[in-house]
Design a protein around this motif. Structure first.
Motif, PDB file in Angstrom:
ATOM      1  N   THR A   1      -7.653   6.831 -31.031  1.00 60.52           N
ATOM      2  CA  THR A   1      -7.104   5.521 -31.379  1.00 60.52           C
ATOM      3  C   THR A   1      -6.668   4.784 -30.122  1.00 60.52           C
ATOM      4  O   THR A   1      -6.962   3.596 -29.962  1.00 60.52           O
ATOM      5  N   ALA A   2      -5.986   5.472 -29.217  1.00 57.51           N
ATOM      6  CA  ALA A   2      -5.544   4.840 -27.962  1.00 57.51           C
ATOM      7  C   ALA A   2      -6.747   4.422 -27.121  1.00 57.51           C
ATOM      8  O   ALA A   2      -6.752   3.324 -26.535  1.00 57.51           O
ATOM      9  N   MET A   3      -7.768   5.271 -27.067  1.00 57.88           N
ATOM     10  CA  MET A   3      -8.963   4.935 -26.296  1.00 57.88           C
ATOM     11  C   MET A   3      -9.670   3.728 -26.903  1.00 57.88           C
ATOM     12  O   MET A   3     -10.147   2.858 -26.179  1.00 57.88           O
ATOM     13  N   HIS A   4      -9.706   3.646 -28.226  1.00 59.23           N
ATOM     14  CA  HIS A   4     -10.323   2.511 -28.888  1.00 59.23           C
ATOM     15  C   HIS A   4      -9.546   1.220 -28.588  1.00 59.23           C
ATOM     16  O   HIS A   4     -10.149   0.176 -28.320  1.00 59.23           O
ATOM     17  N   GLU A   5      -8.220   1.299 -28.620  1.00 63.76           N
ATOM     18  CA  GLU A   5      -7.415   0.109 -28.330  1.00 63.76           C
ATOM     19  C   GLU A   5      -7.621  -0.354 -26.894  1.00 63.76           C
ATOM     20  O   GLU A   5      -7.696  -1.553 -26.623  1.00 63.76           O
ATOM     21  N   LYS A   6      -7.718   0.575 -25.930  1.00 67.01           N
ATOM     22  CA  LYS A   6      -7.991   0.206 -24.534  1.00 67.01           C
ATOM     23  C   LYS A   6      -9.358  -0.450 -24.411  1.00 67.01           C
ATOM     24  O   LYS A   6      -9.536  -1.427 -23.696  1.00 67.01           O
ATOM     25  N   HIS A   7     -10.343   0.095 -25.135  1.00 70.49           N
ATOM     26  CA  HIS A   7     -11.692  -0.461 -25.077  1.00 70.49           C
ATOM     27  C   HIS A   7     -11.723  -1.872 -25.664  1.00 70.49           C
ATOM     28  O   HIS A   7     -12.343  -2.771 -25.091  1.00 70.49           O
ATOM     29  N   VAL A   8     -11.042  -2.091 -26.762  1.00 74.59           N
ATOM     30  CA  VAL A   8     -10.987  -3.417 -27.380  1.00 74.59           C
ATOM     31  C   VAL A   8     -10.284  -4.398 -26.456  1.00 74.59           C
ATOM     32  O   VAL A   8     -10.727  -5.540 -26.277  1.00 74.59           O
ATOM     33  N   ALA A   9      -9.199  -3.965 -25.830  1.00 75.39           N
ATOM     34  CA  ALA A   9      -8.476  -4.840 -24.900  1.00 75.39           C
ATOM     35  C   ALA A   9      -9.357  -5.202 -23.710  1.00 75.39           C
ATOM     36  O   ALA A   9      -9.364  -6.356 -23.252  1.00 75.39           O
ATOM     37  N   ALA A  10     -10.107  -4.245 -23.206  1.00 75.92           N
ATOM     38  CA  ALA A  10     -10.999  -4.518 -22.074  1.00 75.92           C
ATOM     39  C   ALA A  10     -12.110  -5.469 -22.484  1.00 75.92           C
ATOM     40  O   ALA A  10     -12.488  -6.360 -21.706  1.00 75.92           O
ATOM     41  N   MET A  11     -12.633  -5.325 -23.687  1.00 78.50           N
ATOM     42  CA  MET A  11     -13.689  -6.215 -24.154  1.00 78.50           C
ATOM     43  C   MET A  11     -13.156  -7.635 -24.352  1.00 78.50           C
ATOM     44  O   MET A  11     -13.840  -8.606 -24.026  1.00 78.50           O
ATOM     45  N   GLU A  12     -11.951  -7.763 -24.896  1.00 80.61           N
ATOM     46  CA  GLU A  12     -11.354  -9.088 -25.079  1.00 80.61           C
ATOM     47  C   GLU A  12     -11.089  -9.740 -23.742  1.00 80.61           C
ATOM     48  O   GLU A  12     -11.293 -10.935 -23.570  1.00 80.61           O
ATOM     49  N   CYS A  13     -10.621  -8.954 -22.774  1.00 84.30           N
ATOM     50  CA  CYS A  13     -10.337  -9.476 -21.454  1.00 84.30           C
ATOM     51  C   CYS A  13     -11.630  -9.883 -20.759  1.00 84.30           C
ATOM     52  O   CYS A  13     -11.666 -10.872 -20.038  1.00 84.30           O
ATOM     53  N   HIS A  14     -12.679  -9.124 -20.987  1.00 80.99           N
ATOM     54  CA  HIS A  14     -13.975  -9.415 -20.388  1.00 80.99           C
ATOM     55  C   HIS A  14     -14.527 -10.732 -20.935  1.00 80.99           C
ATOM     56  O   HIS A  14     -15.204 -11.473 -20.231  1.00 80.99           O
ATOM     57  N   CYS A  15     -14.255 -10.989 -22.205  1.00 79.65           N
ATOM     58  CA  CYS A  15     -14.756 -12.207 -22.829  1.00 79.65           C
ATOM     59  C   CYS A  15     -13.985 -13.437 -22.364  1.00 79.65           C
ATOM     60  O   CYS A  15     -14.531 -14.537 -22.334  1.00 79.65           O
ATOM     61  N   ASP A  16     -12.708 -13.270 -22.035  1.00 80.23           N
ATOM     62  CA  ASP A  16     -11.902 -14.387 -21.531  1.00 80.23           C
ATOM     63  C   ASP A  16     -12.201 -14.574 -20.048  1.00 80.23           C
ATOM     64  O   ASP A  16     -11.830 -13.756 -19.218  1.00 80.23           O
ATOM     65  N   ALA A  17     -12.878 -15.640 -19.717  1.00 83.90           N
ATOM     66  CA  ALA A  17     -13.208 -15.888 -18.301  1.00 83.90           C
ATOM     67  C   ALA A  17     -11.982 -16.340 -17.521  1.00 83.90           C
ATOM     68  O   ALA A  17     -11.875 -16.119 -16.321  1.00 83.90           O
ATOM     69  N   GLY A  18     -11.017 -16.969 -18.201  1.00 83.80           N
ATOM     70  CA  GLY A  18      -9.845 -17.507 -17.518  1.00 83.80           C
ATOM     71  C   GLY A  18      -8.709 -16.516 -17.389  1.00 83.80           C
ATOM     72  O   GLY A  18      -7.656 -16.841 -16.868  1.00 83.80           O
ATOM     73  N   ALA A  19      -8.859 -15.289 -17.821  1.00 83.74           N
ATOM     74  CA  ALA A  19      -7.777 -14.317 -17.768  1.00 83.74           C
ATOM     75  C   ALA A  19      -7.600 -13.816 -16.350  1.00 83.74           C
ATOM     76  O   ALA A  19      -8.531 -13.649 -15.606  1.00 83.74           O
ATOM     77  N   GLY A  20      -6.366 -13.583 -16.000  1.00 86.40           N
ATOM     78  CA  GLY A  20      -6.055 -13.092 -14.653  1.00 86.40           C
ATOM     79  C   GLY A  20      -6.358 -11.626 -14.531  1.00 86.40           C
ATOM     80  O   GLY A  20      -6.502 -10.905 -15.504  1.00 86.40           O
ATOM     81  N   ALA A  21      -6.460 -11.161 -13.283  1.00 90.68           N
ATOM     82  CA  ALA A  21      -6.794  -9.766 -13.031  1.00 90.68           C
ATOM     83  C   ALA A  21      -5.696  -8.834 -13.506  1.00 90.68           C
ATOM     84  O   ALA A  21      -5.977  -7.724 -13.949  1.00 90.68           O
ATOM     85  N   GLU A  22      -4.422  -9.282 -13.425  1.00 91.68           N
ATOM     86  CA  GLU A  22      -3.341  -8.399 -13.852  1.00 91.68           C
ATOM     87  C   GLU A  22      -3.323  -8.232 -15.374  1.00 91.68           C
ATOM     88  O   GLU A  22      -2.852  -7.224 -15.890  1.00 91.68           O
ATOM     89  N   GLU A  23      -3.844  -9.213 -16.122  1.00 92.28           N
ATOM     90  CA  GLU A  23      -3.897  -9.093 -17.562  1.00 92.28           C
ATOM     91  C   GLU A  23      -5.004  -8.122 -17.989  1.00 92.28           C
ATOM     92  O   GLU A  23      -4.927  -7.512 -19.044  1.00 92.28           O
ATOM     93  N   CYS A  24      -6.048  -8.010 -17.180  1.00 97.40           N
ATOM     94  CA  CYS A  24      -7.173  -7.167 -17.537  1.00 97.40           C
ATOM     95  C   CYS A  24      -7.010  -5.728 -17.052  1.00 97.40           C
ATOM     96  O   CYS A  24      -7.846  -4.889 -17.351  1.00 97.40           O
ATOM     97  N   ALA A  25      -5.977  -5.455 -16.280  1.00 97.03           N
ATOM     98  CA  ALA A  25      -5.791  -4.081 -15.773  1.00 97.03           C
ATOM     99  C   ALA A  25      -5.473  -3.153 -16.946  1.00 97.03           C
ATOM    100  O   ALA A  25      -4.666  -3.450 -17.791  1.00 97.03           O
ATOM    101  N   ILE A  26      -6.141  -2.046 -16.918  1.00 99.17           N
ATOM    102  CA  ILE A  26      -5.954  -1.072 -18.018  1.00 99.17           C
ATOM    103  C   ILE A  26      -5.302   0.166 -17.469  1.00 99.17           C
ATOM    104  O   ILE A  26      -5.615   0.684 -16.466  1.00 99.17           O
TER     105      ILE A  26
END
Length: 194
Positions: free
Chosen positions: A169-194
């Protein structure tokens, strides 16, 4: 709560195990012996039946043979969840096939073109009716197997959703967060850090 079939076996035969303690592999071999006796019984019983009755008994013998294989695999791999699942499903399929055979051969579902004579034997009047009845038996077996598969899949999905592994479940949540961050072009690098 029971974790495996072996836990359930231990509680079900607790009184017997007190006098004759058996390992999980030995219990599976005892079950395989019982299924082998059933296999021999129905194999020789089905040789006296011809036509549609013989075909339904043949399909039953196939299911009992698969139960033997699952029981022997349970003895060889006592901690295997897929083997335990297959064993349970095959036993359920065998019971469902008993009911299906009874409803078809001795109940109201006798195929068109076949009739029960005064002695209770099933006779199909034409070769085409015999083949159609055998195809209907194949379809009925497929339907029972499909319904069992859907039921097991549904139970597994509910159990996985309710009691899923926390690391997955934790791995899935990290993967979803990374995919959402990847889709947001305007997101900062600190927001995408996992």
């Amino acid at each position: 709560m029971f974790n495996t079939r072996s836990d359930l076996d231990r509680t079900a035969i607790d009184n017997v195990a007190r006098y004759l303690p058996l390992t999980d592999g030995a219990l599976c071999l005892v079950a395989a012996t019982a299924f082998t006796a059933e296999f021999v019984l129905f194999y020789f019983h089905s040789t006296t039946h011809m036509g549609l009755e013989g075909y339904y008994h043949y399909l039953l013998v196939v299911l009992v043979g698969l139960c033997i294989v699952a029981a022997v695999l349970g003895a060889l791999l006592p901690a295997s969840f897929p083997v335990d699942l297959a064993s349970g499903v095959l036993i359920a399929l065998q019971g469902l096939w008993f009911y299906q055979t009874a409803m078809t051969l001795y109940g109201p579902m006798l195929p068109k073109g076949c009739a029960r004579d005064a002695t209770g034997h099933i006779d199909c009047h034409a070769r085409a009716a015999q083949e159609r009845a055998e195809q209907l038996a194949n379809f009925q077996l497929f339907g029972v197997v499909f319904l069992a598969f859907v039921y097991v899949l549904g139970c597994y999905a509910v159990a996985a959703a309710r009691y899923g592994h926390p690391e997955l479940t934790a791995m899935h949540e990290k993967h979803v967060a990374a995919m959402e961050c990847h889709c947001d072009a305007g997101a900062g690098a600190e927001e995408c850090a996992i």
